[in-house]
Each structure stands twice: as structure tokens, then as C-alpha cells.
Scaffold this motif. Sequence first.
Motif, PDB file in Angstrom:
ATOM      1  N   PRO A  84       0.818  -1.212   0.000  1.00 47.93           N
ATOM      2  CA  PRO A  84       0.000   0.000   0.000  1.00 47.93           C
ATOM      3  C   PRO A  84       0.855   1.267   0.000  1.00 47.93           C
ATOM      4  CG  PRO A  84      -0.143  -1.145   2.112  1.00 47.93           C
ATOM      5  CD  PRO A  84       0.657  -2.005   1.212  1.00 47.93           C
ATOM      6  N   GLY A  85       0.368   2.263  -0.720  1.00 49.40           N
ATOM      7  CA  GLY A  85       1.067   3.545  -0.825  1.00 49.40           C
ATOM      8  C   GLY A  85       0.547   4.310  -2.024  1.00 49.40           C
ATOM      9  N   GLY A  86       1.351   5.220  -2.540  1.00 51.32           N
ATOM     10  CA  GLY A  86       0.916   5.991  -3.697  1.00 51.32           C
ATOM     11  C   GLY A  86       1.914   7.080  -4.039  1.00 51.32           C
ATOM     12  N   LYS A  87       1.483   7.953  -4.922  1.00 50.15           N
ATOM     13  CA  LYS A  87       2.351   9.021  -5.405  1.00 50.15           C
ATOM     14  C   LYS A  87       2.501  10.124  -4.359  1.00 50.15           C
ATOM     15  CE  LYS A  87       1.003   8.263 -10.207  1.00 50.15           C
ATOM     16  NZ  LYS A  87      -0.148   7.381 -10.032  1.00 50.15           N
ATOM     17  N   VAL A  88       3.680  10.728  -4.361  1.00 52.07           N
ATOM     18  CA  VAL A  88       3.965  11.861  -3.489  1.00 52.07           C
ATOM     19  C   VAL A  88       3.408  13.110  -4.158  1.00 52.07           C
ATOM     20  CG1 VAL A  88       5.796  13.223  -2.419  1.00 52.07           C
ATOM     21  CG2 VAL A  88       6.038  10.740  -2.603  1.00 52.07           C
ATOM     22  N   THR A 136       7.051  15.724   1.514  1.00 51.64           N
ATOM     23  CA  THR A 136       8.217  14.853   1.568  1.00 51.64           C
ATOM     24  C   THR A 136       7.724  13.431   1.300  1.00 51.64           C
ATOM     25  OG1 THR A 136       8.010  14.311   3.913  1.00 51.64           O
ATOM     26  CG2 THR A 136       9.266  16.333   3.339  1.00 51.64           C
ATOM     27  N   PRO A 137       8.614  12.516   0.926  1.00 54.12           N
ATOM     28  CA  PRO A 137       8.180  11.130   0.747  1.00 54.12           C
ATOM     29  C   PRO A 137       7.503  10.551   1.993  1.00 54.12           C
ATOM     30  CG  PRO A 137      10.307  11.439  -0.275  1.00 54.12           C
ATOM     31  CD  PRO A 137      10.009  12.711   0.476  1.00 54.12           C
ATOM     32  N   VAL A 138       8.025  10.842   3.165  1.00 54.90           N
ATOM     33  CA  VAL A 138       7.432  10.316   4.397  1.00 54.90           C
ATOM     34  C   VAL A 138       6.043  10.911   4.635  1.00 54.90           C
ATOM     35  CG1 VAL A 138       7.663  10.301   6.926  1.00 54.90           C
ATOM     36  CG2 VAL A 138       9.594   9.638   5.481  1.00 54.90           C
ATOM     37  N   GLU A 139       5.879  12.207   4.419  1.00 53.08           N
ATOM     38  CA  GLU A 139       4.548  12.826   4.553  1.00 53.08           C
ATOM     39  C   GLU A 139       3.562  12.195   3.578  1.00 53.08           C
ATOM     40  OE1 GLU A 139       5.996  17.340   5.861  1.00 53.08           O
ATOM     41  OE2 GLU A 139       5.640  16.878   3.757  1.00 53.08           O
ATOM     42  N   GLY A 140       4.001  11.986   2.348  1.00 51.56           N
ATOM     43  CA  GLY A 140       3.138  11.355   1.344  1.00 51.56           C
ATOM     44  C   GLY A 140       2.733   9.953   1.742  1.00 51.56           C
ATOM     45  N   LEU A 141       3.670   9.207   2.301  1.00 57.86           N
ATOM     46  CA  LEU A 141       3.361   7.842   2.713  1.00 57.86           C
ATOM     47  C   LEU A 141       2.322   7.832   3.831  1.00 57.86           C
ATOM     48  CD1 LEU A 141       3.729   4.823   2.562  1.00 57.86           C
ATOM     49  CD2 LEU A 141       5.783   5.070   3.989  1.00 57.86           C
ATOM     50  N   HIS A 142       2.507   8.674   4.838  1.00 62.71           N
ATOM     51  CA  HIS A 142       1.510   8.730   5.916  1.00 62.71           C
ATOM     52  C   HIS A 142       0.129   9.106   5.367  1.00 62.71           C
ATOM     53  CE1 HIS A 142       3.847   7.928   9.522  1.00 62.71           C
ATOM     54  NE2 HIS A 142       4.816   8.696   9.053  1.00 62.71           N
ATOM     55  N   GLY A 192      -6.916   3.622   6.050  1.00 62.65           N
ATOM     56  CA  GLY A 192      -7.484   4.172   7.269  1.00 62.65           C
ATOM     57  C   GLY A 192      -6.627   3.932   8.498  1.00 62.65           C
ATOM     58  N   VAL A 193      -5.300   3.863   8.320  1.00 68.66           N
ATOM     59  CA  VAL A 193      -4.421   3.572   9.451  1.00 68.66           C
ATOM     60  C   VAL A 193      -3.326   4.623   9.611  1.00 68.66           C
ATOM     61  CG1 VAL A 193      -4.784   1.083   9.350  1.00 68.66           C
ATOM     62  CG2 VAL A 193      -2.873   2.086   8.083  1.00 68.66           C
ATOM     63  N   ARG A 194      -2.889   4.732  10.848  1.00 63.19           N
ATOM     64  CA  ARG A 194      -1.683   5.491  11.177  1.00 63.19           C
ATOM     65  C   ARG A 194      -0.606   4.464  11.515  1.00 63.19           C
ATOM     66  NH1 ARG A 194      -2.950  10.584  11.109  1.00 63.19           N
ATOM     67  NH2 ARG A 194      -5.038  11.271  11.645  1.00 63.19           N
TER      68      ARG A 194
END
Length: 139
Positions: A41-45, A50-56, A64-66
Motif C-alpha cells: 500500500p502507498g501511492g504518489k507523493v 516529503t516522501p514520508v509525509e506522502g506515505l503517511h 485508514g491507518v496510522r
Amino acid sequence: MSAKPVLVVAAVIVDDLSRPTALLAARRSRPEHLAGRWEFPGGKVDPGETPVEGLHRELIEELGVRVDLGRELVGPDDGAWVITDRHVMRLWFARVTGGEPEPLIEHDELRWLQPSSFFDVPWLDGDVRIVEALDSHFA
């Protein structure tokens, strides 16, 4: 790759960051040519992220998770993983800390896989070598 590749971020969601025994795989429901194949699971930034912000953000939108992030699974392609002729992916190990994973947007099924069953599902072509590389990271 002629044009600058699109950066995709994803999570190897595991049951335990220090001694993982299972990972969470997600089955695509769209687009049609990817439906039924499995991925991280993931997606485009987005621009300005930042990559980490996009991932969260992506994990909240898609599942629906943190999560708490662990270390990055550094790839062989300048630190990333080339997954298509237009996309490169960066991945981090992650553990769910809030919410219960649900297939909300791009997926229709989630499944916890142990190393012996990693290849019981048909992964997206670009994810296969990542799954192969993960074997040594599991207890």
C-alpha cells in the motif's frame, strides 16, 4: 527512462518492526489492467510533500491507518526500486499504531502473508523483486 520518473512511496506493513513474521499485502481493484494483482500500500507523493509525509497521507487514505515507520528498504536503483518504465518506489517498514486496516480506495482485499506464503498471491510485476528481497528480513 527518458523523463524524470514519478516517485511512489509504499509501506511494508509488518506485525513487528524488530522481528517481523508477516506483512500486509493489498489486492488492487482498479485500474482494470492491475485489478486482482497484489502490492504494497502507498501511492504518489504530492507536490510539496516529503516522501514520508506522502506515505503517511496515502496510508490514511487507502487503509485508514496510522503507522510508526521503521527503516527504509533501500533499493538497488539509486536507493529506490524501479517498478515500471515511469515509476520508482521507495518503501519503509511500518507497523500499524492507529486504526484497523481496511481496503478503502484502490483495493478490495487485504491479507497478512508469512514468508512461506509471500508468493501465494500474484504480485504486480514491479513488486516481485522487492518481495524476493524481503525474505532475509523476516524471522
